[in-house]
Design a protein around this motif. Sequence first.
Motif, mmCIF file in Angstrom:
data_model
loop_
_atom_site.group_PDB
_atom_site.id
_atom_site.type_symbol
_atom_site.label_atom_id
_atom_site.label_comp_id
_atom_site.label_asym_id
_atom_site.label_seq_id
_atom_site.Cartn_x
_atom_site.Cartn_y
_atom_site.Cartn_z
ATOM 1 N N SER A 153 0.838 -1.188 0.000
ATOM 2 C CA SER A 153 0.000 0.000 0.000
ATOM 3 C C SER A 153 0.881 1.248 0.000
ATOM 4 O O SER A 153 1.924 1.275 0.630
ATOM 5 N N SER A 168 -1.958 5.133 -3.844
ATOM 6 C CA SER A 168 -2.821 4.062 -4.304
ATOM 7 C C SER A 168 -2.944 3.004 -3.228
ATOM 8 O O SER A 168 -2.252 2.001 -3.252
ATOM 9 N N GLY A 204 -6.305 -2.267 -2.150
ATOM 10 C CA GLY A 204 -7.754 -2.368 -2.134
ATOM 11 C C GLY A 204 -8.357 -1.643 -3.311
ATOM 12 O O GLY A 204 -9.479 -1.920 -3.701
ATOM 13 N N ASP A 205 -7.626 -0.718 -3.874
ATOM 14 C CA ASP A 205 -8.100 0.027 -5.027
ATOM 15 C C ASP A 205 -8.026 -0.800 -6.294
ATOM 16 O O ASP A 205 -7.249 -1.736 -6.412
ATOM 17 N N THR A 206 -8.831 -0.400 -7.246
ATOM 18 C CA THR A 206 -8.750 -0.939 -8.596
ATOM 19 C C THR A 206 -8.061 0.098 -9.459
ATOM 20 O O THR A 206 -8.410 1.268 -9.428
ATOM 21 N N LEU A 207 -7.079 -0.349 -10.199
ATOM 22 C CA LEU A 207 -6.384 0.534 -11.121
ATOM 23 C C LEU A 207 -6.890 0.239 -12.517
ATOM 24 O O LEU A 207 -6.673 -0.853 -13.047
ATOM 25 N N ASP A 208 -7.627 1.186 -13.094
ATOM 26 C CA ASP A 208 -8.150 1.066 -14.453
ATOM 27 C C ASP A 208 -7.248 1.847 -15.391
ATOM 28 O O ASP A 208 -7.070 3.051 -15.207
ATOM 29 N N ALA A 263 -2.003 -2.092 -6.395
ATOM 30 C CA ALA A 263 -3.466 -2.175 -6.395
ATOM 31 C C ALA A 263 -3.858 -3.614 -6.086
ATOM 32 O O ALA A 263 -3.049 -4.527 -6.226
ATOM 33 N N ARG A 264 -5.094 -3.796 -5.711
ATOM 34 C CA ARG A 264 -5.620 -5.148 -5.495
ATOM 35 C C ARG A 264 -6.202 -5.712 -6.783
ATOM 36 O O ARG A 264 -6.408 -6.915 -6.907
ATOM 37 N N TYR A 300 -6.136 -4.915 -11.159
ATOM 38 C CA TYR A 300 -5.704 -4.156 -12.331
ATOM 39 C C TYR A 300 -6.672 -4.470 -13.457
ATOM 40 O O TYR A 300 -6.978 -5.632 -13.712
#
Length: 123
Positions: free
Chosen positions: A5, A9, A12-16, A63-64, A66
């Motif tokens: 972490s 970012s 737990g976040d999604t990286l689009d 990220a959790r 991608y």
Amino acid sequence: MSPPSTPDSPAGDTLDLVIDLGGCSDKAELLERFAHALRFPSWFGHNWDALSDCLTDLSWLPARRYRITLSRPQDLRAADPDTLATALEILQEAAEFWADEGVAFDLALSETPPPPAAPASAR
């Protein structure tokens, strides 16, 4: 190894990410677009092995999940289908690596252009 972490970012976040391949016609341009979109480190060697290494590291973009969308791949498919096929194989291998690590790594192809980027003031 799960990505750590960071303040930018949190895990737990999604990286689009959308990588626009419109007008892309060869391996060098494809690798440059990946490097730019995924903010590859300076050691990225602009070859297939280096692409694989970076896609299975991503410690600089933790990220959790991608989600990578390759937008307008039809130009590369027409100009250099082997390059597109190799890139898709490497992405699939990266997805398998991340699945083993408990991290989702999804890939989509979109024949349409990406939406325009939001102005900085709207972000």
